[in-house]
Design an enzyme around this catalytic site. Structure first.
Site, mmCIF file in Angstrom:
data_model
loop_
_atom_site.group_PDB
_atom_site.id
_atom_site.type_symbol
_atom_site.label_atom_id
_atom_site.label_comp_id
_atom_site.label_asym_id
_atom_site.label_seq_id
_atom_site.Cartn_x
_atom_site.Cartn_y
_atom_site.Cartn_z
ATOM 1 N N THR A 12 -2.524 13.057 8.686
ATOM 2 C CA THR A 12 -4.394 13.729 8.416
ATOM 3 C C THR A 12 -4.975 12.277 7.860
ATOM 4 O O THR A 12 -6.408 12.513 8.000
ATOM 5 C CB THR A 12 -4.787 14.651 6.794
ATOM 6 O OG1 THR A 12 -3.563 13.201 5.926
ATOM 7 C CG2 THR A 12 -3.783 16.153 7.157
ATOM 8 N N GLY A 13 -3.944 11.240 8.102
ATOM 9 C CA GLY A 13 -4.902 9.596 7.726
ATOM 10 C C GLY A 13 -5.207 9.206 9.346
ATOM 11 O O GLY A 13 -5.051 9.502 10.501
ATOM 12 N N ASN A 39 -2.863 17.917 -1.201
ATOM 13 C CA ASN A 39 -4.283 17.880 -0.853
ATOM 14 C C ASN A 39 -4.096 18.772 0.253
ATOM 15 O O ASN A 39 -5.094 20.161 0.440
ATOM 16 C CB ASN A 39 -5.402 16.665 -1.631
ATOM 17 C CG ASN A 39 -4.961 16.528 -2.504
ATOM 18 O OD1 ASN A 39 -4.884 16.794 -3.078
ATOM 19 N ND2 ASN A 39 -5.194 15.365 -2.549
ATOM 20 N N ARG A 113 9.805 -3.128 5.073
ATOM 21 C CA ARG A 113 9.747 -4.279 6.136
ATOM 22 C C ARG A 113 10.314 -5.112 6.285
ATOM 23 O O ARG A 113 10.392 -6.159 6.883
ATOM 24 C CB ARG A 113 8.166 -4.334 6.382
ATOM 25 C CG ARG A 113 6.650 -3.948 7.204
ATOM 26 C CD ARG A 113 6.399 -4.299 7.368
ATOM 27 N NE ARG A 113 4.305 -3.289 7.624
ATOM 28 C CZ ARG A 113 3.327 -2.862 7.653
ATOM 29 N NH1 ARG A 113 3.036 -3.948 6.974
ATOM 30 N NH2 ARG A 113 2.115 -1.942 8.127
ATOM 31 N N CYS A 148 -0.835 -3.643 10.906
ATOM 32 C CA CYS A 148 -1.823 -4.377 12.276
ATOM 33 C C CYS A 148 -2.222 -5.474 12.729
ATOM 34 O O CYS A 148 -2.432 -5.982 13.952
ATOM 35 C CB CYS A 148 -2.297 -3.094 12.100
ATOM 36 S SG CYS A 148 -3.312 -3.074 10.227
ATOM 37 N N GLN A 175 -11.235 -8.011 10.619
ATOM 38 C CA GLN A 175 -10.736 -6.516 11.034
ATOM 39 C C GLN A 175 -11.614 -5.446 10.257
ATOM 40 O O GLN A 175 -11.969 -5.177 9.316
ATOM 41 C CB GLN A 175 -9.705 -6.394 9.585
ATOM 42 C CG GLN A 175 -8.208 -7.514 9.630
ATOM 43 C CD GLN A 175 -6.890 -7.134 8.405
ATOM 44 O OE1 GLN A 175 -7.070 -9.260 8.222
ATOM 45 N NE2 GLN A 175 -6.461 -6.650 8.255
ATOM 46 N N GLY A 179 -9.127 0.122 9.564
ATOM 47 C CA GLY A 179 -7.469 -0.402 8.946
ATOM 48 C C GLY A 179 -7.786 -0.044 7.005
ATOM 49 O O GLY A 179 -6.383 -0.494 7.060
ATOM 50 N N ARG A 234 -13.014 -7.966 5.728
ATOM 51 C CA ARG A 234 -12.626 -7.244 6.369
ATOM 52 C C ARG A 234 -14.439 -7.344 7.233
ATOM 53 O O ARG A 234 -15.301 -7.999 6.455
ATOM 54 C CB ARG A 234 -12.623 -6.504 5.118
ATOM 55 C CG ARG A 234 -13.232 -4.887 5.222
ATOM 56 C CD ARG A 234 -12.405 -3.887 6.704
ATOM 57 N NE ARG A 234 -10.814 -3.656 5.714
ATOM 58 C CZ ARG A 234 -9.187 -3.758 6.089
ATOM 59 N NH1 ARG A 234 -9.182 -3.463 7.420
ATOM 60 N NH2 ARG A 234 -8.660 -2.948 4.765
ATOM 61 N N HIS A 241 -8.727 -5.148 16.003
ATOM 62 C CA HIS A 241 -8.515 -6.377 14.524
ATOM 63 C C HIS A 241 -8.914 -8.150 15.764
ATOM 64 O O HIS A 241 -8.549 -7.526 16.270
ATOM 65 C CB HIS A 241 -7.493 -6.620 14.034
ATOM 66 C CG HIS A 241 -7.627 -5.115 12.486
ATOM 67 N ND1 HIS A 241 -8.268 -4.961 12.353
ATOM 68 C CD2 HIS A 241 -6.096 -4.654 11.818
ATOM 69 C CE1 HIS A 241 -8.261 -3.780 11.512
ATOM 70 N NE2 HIS A 241 -6.607 -4.190 11.294
ATOM 71 N N THR A 327 -5.262 1.051 15.270
ATOM 72 C CA THR A 327 -4.501 2.197 14.910
ATOM 73 C C THR A 327 -3.836 2.442 15.609
ATOM 74 O O THR A 327 -2.910 3.364 15.602
ATOM 75 C CB THR A 327 -5.339 3.553 14.548
ATOM 76 O OG1 THR A 327 -6.282 3.495 15.617
ATOM 77 C CG2 THR A 327 -6.059 2.361 13.170
HETATM 78 P P1 NAP Z 1 -4.749 7.088 5.296
HETATM 79 O O1 NAP Z 1 -5.702 7.215 6.013
HETATM 80 O O2 NAP Z 1 -4.613 6.368 3.493
HETATM 81 O O3 NAP Z 1 -3.354 8.361 5.378
HETATM 82 C C1 NAP Z 1 -2.913 8.259 4.497
HETATM 83 C C2 NAP Z 1 -1.720 9.737 4.395
HETATM 84 O O4 NAP Z 1 -0.788 9.488 3.408
HETATM 85 C C3 NAP Z 1 -2.597 10.420 5.025
HETATM 86 O O5 NAP Z 1 -1.952 11.502 5.105
HETATM 87 C C4 NAP Z 1 -1.948 11.262 3.111
HETATM 88 O O6 NAP Z 1 -2.416 12.710 2.838
HETATM 89 C C5 NAP Z 1 -0.792 11.154 3.164
HETATM 90 N N1 NAP Z 1 -0.495 10.519 1.381
HETATM 91 C C6 NAP Z 1 -0.945 10.166 0.739
HETATM 92 N N2 NAP Z 1 -0.231 10.463 -0.185
HETATM 93 C C7 NAP Z 1 0.057 11.475 -0.301
HETATM 94 C C8 NAP Z 1 1.479 11.813 -1.078
HETATM 95 N N3 NAP Z 1 2.056 11.964 -2.462
HETATM 96 N N4 NAP Z 1 2.458 12.648 -0.121
HETATM 97 C C9 NAP Z 1 2.660 13.188 0.761
HETATM 98 N N5 NAP Z 1 2.252 12.691 1.626
HETATM 99 C C10 NAP Z 1 0.882 11.782 1.375
HETATM 100 O O7 NAP Z 1 -4.300 5.810 5.514
HETATM 101 P P2 NAP Z 1 -3.799 5.042 7.561
HETATM 102 O O8 NAP Z 1 -4.914 4.069 7.319
HETATM 103 O O9 NAP Z 1 -3.177 5.811 8.053
HETATM 104 O O10 NAP Z 1 -2.322 4.564 6.806
HETATM 105 C C11 NAP Z 1 -1.275 4.759 6.855
HETATM 106 C C12 NAP Z 1 0.143 4.197 6.248
HETATM 107 O O11 NAP Z 1 -0.258 2.773 7.814
HETATM 108 C C13 NAP Z 1 -0.214 3.041 5.539
HETATM 109 O O12 NAP Z 1 1.231 2.549 4.374
HETATM 110 C C14 NAP Z 1 -1.299 1.572 5.685
HETATM 111 O O13 NAP Z 1 -0.842 0.139 5.518
HETATM 112 C C15 NAP Z 1 -0.255 1.994 7.429
HETATM 113 N N6 NAP Z 1 -1.016 1.373 8.753
HETATM 114 C C16 NAP Z 1 -2.482 1.582 8.442
HETATM 115 C C17 NAP Z 1 -2.973 1.190 9.567
HETATM 116 C C18 NAP Z 1 -4.434 1.414 10.139
HETATM 117 O O14 NAP Z 1 -4.839 0.320 10.697
HETATM 118 N N7 NAP Z 1 -5.159 1.934 9.037
HETATM 119 C C19 NAP Z 1 -2.056 0.131 10.731
HETATM 120 C C20 NAP Z 1 -0.947 -0.079 10.580
HETATM 121 C C21 NAP Z 1 0.052 0.129 9.163
HETATM 122 P P3 NAP Z 1 -3.375 13.676 2.693
HETATM 123 O O15 NAP Z 1 -4.720 13.631 3.986
HETATM 124 O O16 NAP Z 1 -3.060 15.511 2.581
HETATM 125 O O17 NAP Z 1 -3.698 12.966 1.154
#
Ligand code: NAP
Length: 348
Positions: A12-13, A39, A113, A148, A175, A179, A234, A241, A327
């Site tokens: 969902t993220g 949730n 990592r 990223c 960034q 992100g 940011r 980025h 992403t």
């Molecule tokens: P995000 O939008 O906050 O999404 C986080 C995801 O984790 C959601 O699906 C959330 O589910 C789930 N989650 C959170 N707490 C949880 C729990 N206790 N049990 C099960 N699921 C849980 O974050 P994001 O940006 O996608 O990033 C995800 C990961 O990738 C992070 O570690 C981040 O550092 C890394 N990352 C991000 C990017 C980027 O550009 N965004 C790039 C590279 C790496 P719910 O929706 O149900 O809460």
């Protein structure tokens, strides 16, 4: 070869949505399970995402009716591989549980990592790091993506490091807000503003490229031996980025040697013609004001690292600008490319 069943953890993220988009009609992978927090669990993906889907195009049909579950390997029966876009607060323990249950993990989170026998894999840069997987004790293996911000930087440095050696690198990031995940940075903090701090980001930017560019020895990855200084900021850009990079070389190249190193750079994904591999991992833009996120982000379906503005640096040797899609190339796209490589190498 038949398709293998996969789960998306953190579906969902911000990163999770990209996985859902990029895995539609994938020739190697069939998404059977979507996992998120309590949730979201128990509802269909379409129901949970009706207000959270933030990328262009509709939610793919294949995912709409899948009921979201908690990320528990006991639930994801029949899955061989899980793509993880889980929040770092939970990713470490969940990914370990999946690996112990025999499910391979390709993770975007920071938790594993820097473990010395976990590849920080960037398919064009260090495919040989997959050799260390045989030293992991769990039946499922863990592979990670780099942060990223430095994904594109590392790709741009790879051919330069190989040909000319590197002594030091300075980098300054701008960034995008995606992100920070969803809902991420509050509008009132970022609109018309620049925030010169992203927690933990500079530490990652200063070490992860060294692991990516490192060599393998005795089942471990030995980091490259130059220094990086990073400033991370940011900015109010949605996706993409941008990073300004200055490099001091061991053997200073000419401008044309650098351009030739970038334009001729290819890796195993290109040789194997993997489904998500861009034709060219690096594209150099000649225009004086490129790359720009709005104009260049979708190059190579978001998988090409776009560089520009190569010019002499009066303190170090050369400086340039790098843009990569955080992403796609910086997360879900790179993870899928890593999995495609593993699939073709019979590692899944
Ligand atoms: P995000 O939008 O906050 O999404 C986080 C995801 O984790 C959601 O699906 C959330 O589910 C789930 N989650 C959170 N707490 C949880 C729990 N206790 N049990 C099960 N699921 C849980 O974050 P994001 O940006 O996608 O990033 C995800 C990961 O990738 C992070 O570690 C981040 O550092 C890394 N990352 C991000 C990017 C980027 O550009 N965004 C790039 C590279 C790496 P719910 O929706 O149900 O809460």
């Amino acid at each position: 070869m038949s398709k293998i069943n996969v789960a998306v953890l953190g579906a969902t993220g911000s990163v999770g949505q990209r996985f859902i988009q990029l895995l539609e009609n994938h020739p190697y992978f069939q998404v059977t399970h979507l996992c998120a927090s309590e949730n979201s669990a128990g509802k269909t993906y379409a129901d949970i995402m009706k207000k959270r889907w933030k990328i262009s195009g509709d939610i793919p049909k294949y995912a709409r009716d899948i009921i979201i579950t908690l990320p528990d390997p006991k639930i994801t029966q029949g899955v061989k591989l899980a793509f993880s876009g889980l929040d770092a607060s939970i990713a470490g323990e969940v990914e370990t549980a999946f690996a112990e249950a025999g499910i391979h993990i390709i993770s975007n989170s920071k938790n594993h990592r820097m473990v010395e026998n976990v590849p920080l894999l960037s398919a064009e840069v260090n495919a040989n790091h997959l050799d260390v997987l045989s030293t992991q004790k769990t039946p499922g293996k863990i592979v990670t993506n780099s942060n990223c911000t430095i994904m594109g930087v590392t790709i741009s440095l790879k051919p330069l490091y190989e040909k000319f050696g590197i002594e030091s690198v300075m980098l300054f990031s701008m960034q995008a807000i995606s992100g920070a995940g969803y809902p991420g940075v509050p509008t009132m903090d970022i609109l018309g503003n620049v925030v010169p701090f992203i927690g933990g980001e500079e530490d990652k930017a200063e070490i992860e490229p060294l692991k990516c560019l490192g060599r393998t020895e005795g089942g471990k990855i030995i980091n490259a031996d130059f220094k990086i200084s990073a400033h991370c900021n940011r900015v109010p850009v949605f996706d993409g980025h941008t990073v300004c990079v200055s490099v001091k070389f061991k053997k200073k190249p000419t401008e044309s040697e650098i351009l030739e190193a970038w334009s001729s750079f290819k890796g195993e994904p290109q040789e194997l013609k993997l489904p998500l591999a861009p034709d060219f991992p690096i594209l150099y833009r000649q225009e004086e004001d490129r790359p720009q996120p709005r104009l260049d982000l979708e190059t190579g379906r978001g998988m090409t690292t776009v560089v520009g503005r190569l010019r002499p640096d009066p303190i170090l040797d050369w400086k340039y600008v790098v843009l990569s899609h955080n992403t796609v190339r910086g997360a879900a796209g790179a993870a899928i490319l890593n999995a495609e490589l593993m699939y073709r190498k019979n590692l899944l």
